[in-house]
Write a protein that holds these residues in place. Sequence first.
Motif, short mmCIF file in Angstrom:
data_model
loop_
_atom_site.label_atom_id
_atom_site.label_comp_id
_atom_site.label_asym_id
_atom_site.label_seq_id
_atom_site.Cartn_x
_atom_site.Cartn_y
_atom_site.Cartn_z
N LYS A 16 34.77 39.70 44.19
CA LYS A 16 35.42 38.41 43.94
C LYS A 16 34.66 37.61 42.88
O LYS A 16 35.27 36.98 42.02
N LYS A 17 33.33 37.64 42.93
CA LYS A 17 32.52 36.88 41.97
C LYS A 17 32.53 37.50 40.57
O LYS A 17 32.34 36.79 39.59
N ASN A 18 32.72 38.80 40.49
CA ASN A 18 32.53 39.49 39.22
C ASN A 18 33.80 39.95 38.52
O ASN A 18 33.76 40.25 37.33
N ILE A 19 34.90 40.02 39.22
CA ILE A 19 36.12 40.53 38.59
C ILE A 19 36.84 39.40 37.86
O ILE A 19 36.84 38.25 38.31
N GLU A 30 50.93 42.84 33.84
CA GLU A 30 50.39 44.05 34.47
C GLU A 30 49.74 43.70 35.80
O GLU A 30 48.93 42.78 35.88
N GLU A 31 50.12 44.43 36.82
CA GLU A 31 49.48 44.27 38.12
C GLU A 31 49.60 45.56 38.91
O GLU A 31 50.41 46.42 38.60
N GLU A 62 38.57 47.01 33.52
CA GLU A 62 37.96 45.91 34.27
C GLU A 62 37.41 46.40 35.60
O GLU A 62 36.30 46.02 36.00
N ALA A 63 38.14 47.26 36.28
CA ALA A 63 37.64 47.81 37.55
C ALA A 63 36.37 48.63 37.30
O ALA A 63 35.39 48.50 38.05
N ASP A 92 42.60 45.48 43.65
CA ASP A 92 43.95 44.93 43.57
C ASP A 92 44.02 43.84 42.51
O ASP A 92 43.25 42.88 42.55
N PHE A 93 44.95 44.02 41.59
CA PHE A 93 45.23 43.02 40.57
C PHE A 93 46.62 42.49 40.86
O PHE A 93 47.61 43.22 40.69
#
Length: 101
Positions: A16-19, A30-31, A62-63, A92-93
């Motif tokens: 949560k802090k880094n993505i 895009e998701e 990004e992941a 999850d995006f």
Amino acid sequence: QPEFPGGSDSLLLFIKKNIHYPESAREKGEEGRVYVGFMVDTTGEIKDARIISSVSDTLDAEAMRVVQLMPKWIPGTAGGSAMRLQFILPFDFILPKKESN
């Protein structure tokens, strides 16, 4: 099984802090869920990270970036000995739904 330092709650907080949702992916709508597989070696280092299930190049990147930022894990064990084991992590995006008038 290998474990993130502090357990699953700490892993979720780290993600949560880094993505960051890439702006270009947001603009394109895009998701989805990206699965990243990696090995946790006997010292807890992450090795051989790869995309198992892709959404788009942007979200996949990004992941992978977040996985590469992770600290050493607690390695998995068998019979009291550290083992090199695979771990698969979903990212999850999800874009917020737009309100219609």
